[in-house]
Design a protein around this motif. Structure first.
Motif, short mmCIF file in Angstrom:
data_model
loop_
_atom_site.label_atom_id
_atom_site.label_comp_id
_atom_site.label_asym_id
_atom_site.label_seq_id
_atom_site.Cartn_x
_atom_site.Cartn_y
_atom_site.Cartn_z
N VAL A 106 -29.80 -20.52 35.64
CA VAL A 106 -30.14 -19.33 36.43
C VAL A 106 -28.88 -18.74 37.03
CG1 VAL A 106 -31.30 -18.57 38.55
CG2 VAL A 106 -32.50 -20.05 36.94
N ASP A 107 -28.76 -17.40 36.92
CA ASP A 107 -27.63 -16.68 37.50
C ASP A 107 -27.90 -16.48 38.99
OD1 ASP A 107 -25.58 -15.00 38.23
OD2 ASP A 107 -26.25 -13.32 36.99
N PRO A 108 -27.20 -17.20 39.88
CA PRO A 108 -27.49 -17.09 41.32
C PRO A 108 -27.18 -15.71 41.89
CG PRO A 108 -25.54 -18.45 40.95
CD PRO A 108 -26.14 -18.15 39.61
N ILE A 109 -26.34 -14.94 41.24
CA ILE A 109 -26.01 -13.59 41.72
C ILE A 109 -27.18 -12.64 41.49
CG2 ILE A 109 -24.44 -11.63 41.38
CD1 ILE A 109 -22.26 -13.69 40.80
N SER A 110 -28.07 -12.97 40.56
CA SER A 110 -29.19 -12.08 40.25
C SER A 110 -30.40 -12.30 41.16
CB SER A 110 -29.62 -12.28 38.79
OG SER A 110 -30.22 -13.55 38.61
N LEU A 111 -30.29 -13.16 42.17
CA LEU A 111 -31.42 -13.44 43.06
C LEU A 111 -31.91 -12.18 43.76
CD1 LEU A 111 -30.40 -16.73 44.90
CD2 LEU A 111 -32.30 -16.41 43.34
N SER A 112 -33.21 -12.00 43.80
CA SER A 112 -33.84 -10.96 44.60
C SER A 112 -35.02 -11.58 45.31
CB SER A 112 -34.27 -9.78 43.74
OG SER A 112 -35.29 -10.16 42.85
N MET A 113 -35.32 -11.09 46.50
CA MET A 113 -36.39 -11.65 47.30
C MET A 113 -37.27 -10.53 47.84
SD MET A 113 -34.01 -14.25 49.37
CE MET A 113 -32.51 -14.63 48.48
N SER A 114 -38.56 -10.81 47.95
CA SER A 114 -39.49 -9.86 48.55
C SER A 114 -40.60 -10.64 49.24
CB SER A 114 -40.06 -8.92 47.50
OG SER A 114 -40.82 -9.65 46.55
N MET A 115 -41.21 -10.00 50.24
CA MET A 115 -42.33 -10.62 50.92
C MET A 115 -43.48 -9.63 50.95
SD MET A 115 -42.81 -12.46 54.64
CE MET A 115 -41.39 -13.47 54.42
N ALA A 116 -44.61 -10.03 50.39
CA ALA A 116 -45.81 -9.19 50.38
C ALA A 116 -46.44 -9.19 51.77
CB ALA A 116 -46.80 -9.72 49.35
N SER A 117 -47.23 -8.18 52.04
CA SER A 117 -47.85 -8.06 53.36
C SER A 117 -48.76 -9.25 53.69
CB SER A 117 -48.64 -6.75 53.46
OG SER A 117 -49.66 -6.72 52.49
N GLY A 118 -49.26 -9.95 52.68
CA GLY A 118 -50.09 -11.12 52.91
C GLY A 118 -49.32 -12.38 53.19
N GLY A 119 -47.97 -12.30 53.21
CA GLY A 119 -47.15 -13.46 53.54
C GLY A 119 -46.68 -14.27 52.35
N LEU A 120 -46.76 -13.71 51.14
CA LEU A 120 -46.29 -14.42 49.96
C LEU A 120 -44.83 -14.02 49.70
CD1 LEU A 120 -47.08 -16.38 47.69
CD2 LEU A 120 -47.68 -14.38 46.32
N THR A 170 -41.53 -14.12 47.47
CA THR A 170 -41.20 -14.28 46.06
C THR A 170 -39.70 -14.18 45.89
OG1 THR A 170 -43.30 -13.31 45.38
CG2 THR A 170 -41.57 -13.41 43.72
N VAL A 171 -39.10 -15.16 45.24
CA VAL A 171 -37.68 -15.16 44.91
C VAL A 171 -37.59 -15.16 43.40
CG1 VAL A 171 -35.51 -16.43 45.10
CG2 VAL A 171 -37.13 -16.48 46.99
N ARG A 172 -36.84 -14.19 42.85
CA ARG A 172 -36.69 -14.07 41.40
C ARG A 172 -35.20 -14.10 41.04
NH1 ARG A 172 -40.75 -10.07 42.15
NH2 ARG A 172 -42.70 -10.74 41.23
N ALA A 173 -34.92 -14.60 39.85
CA ALA A 173 -33.55 -14.59 39.33
C ALA A 173 -33.63 -14.58 37.82
CB ALA A 173 -32.77 -15.81 39.81
N HIS A 174 -32.58 -14.08 37.19
CA HIS A 174 -32.50 -14.05 35.73
C HIS A 174 -31.86 -15.32 35.22
CE1 HIS A 174 -33.79 -9.90 35.18
NE2 HIS A 174 -33.12 -9.64 36.29
N ARG A 175 -32.37 -15.78 34.11
CA ARG A 175 -31.80 -16.94 33.44
C ARG A 175 -30.75 -16.44 32.45
NH1 ARG A 175 -36.07 -19.30 30.40
NH2 ARG A 175 -34.70 -21.05 30.03
N VAL A 176 -29.70 -17.21 32.30
CA VAL A 176 -28.65 -16.91 31.33
C VAL A 176 -28.96 -17.72 30.09
CG1 VAL A 176 -26.18 -16.90 30.88
CG2 VAL A 176 -27.02 -16.60 33.21
N CYS A 177 -29.37 -17.06 29.04
CA CYS A 177 -29.79 -17.77 27.81
C CYS A 177 -28.67 -17.81 26.79
CB CYS A 177 -31.01 -17.12 27.21
SG CYS A 177 -32.43 -17.16 28.32
#
Length: 115
Positions: free
Chosen positions: A92-106, A108-115
């Motif tokens: 996983v490319d740590p520089i590609s991390l993005s985070m969001s929080m839904a109004s319901g309290g969920l 989510t952290v996403r990142a791209h994998r380097v294949c």
């Protein structure tokens, strides 16, 4: 590690101070997390609905995501705390991390994998 949309097993690097098993979101007293890899996307979700967004602090270093939350009572005393860690897979490319929080309290952290 399994790919193509299947959930990772407990040896995936998902660490929780309470348990290392994968959890589904249900009524609970402690937030629980879930790790998924779909194609070239790594995703970590965590139910932090018991905390306000301003109570949640997310840090990342050395391929480790750390989520800390602390709820204060009206008198300023700490009424609830939580700490959760998730180790990023080595592809996983740590520089590609993005985070969001839904109004319901969920959270989510996403990142791209380097294949």
């Amino acid at each position: 590690m399994e790919k193509n949309g299947r959930n990772l097993s407990e040896d995936s690097g998902l660490l929780n101070q309470h348990s290392t098993r994968e959890h589904k979101f249900t009524d609970h007293l402690q937030p629980t997390g879930k790790v998924q890899i779909t194609g070239d996307i790594f995703q970590f979700t965590l139910d932090v609905s018991e905390f306000s967004p301003e109570d949640v602090i997310i840090t990342s270093s050395n391929n480790l995501i750390e989520v800390h939350a602390e709820k204060l009572g009206e008198d300023g005393t700490v009424t609830n705390t939580f700490s959760h860690q998730c180790k990023l897979p080595s592809d996983v490319d740590p520089i590609s991390l993005s985070m969001s929080m839904a109004s319901g309290g969920l959270l989510t952290v996403r990142a791209h994998r380097v294949c």
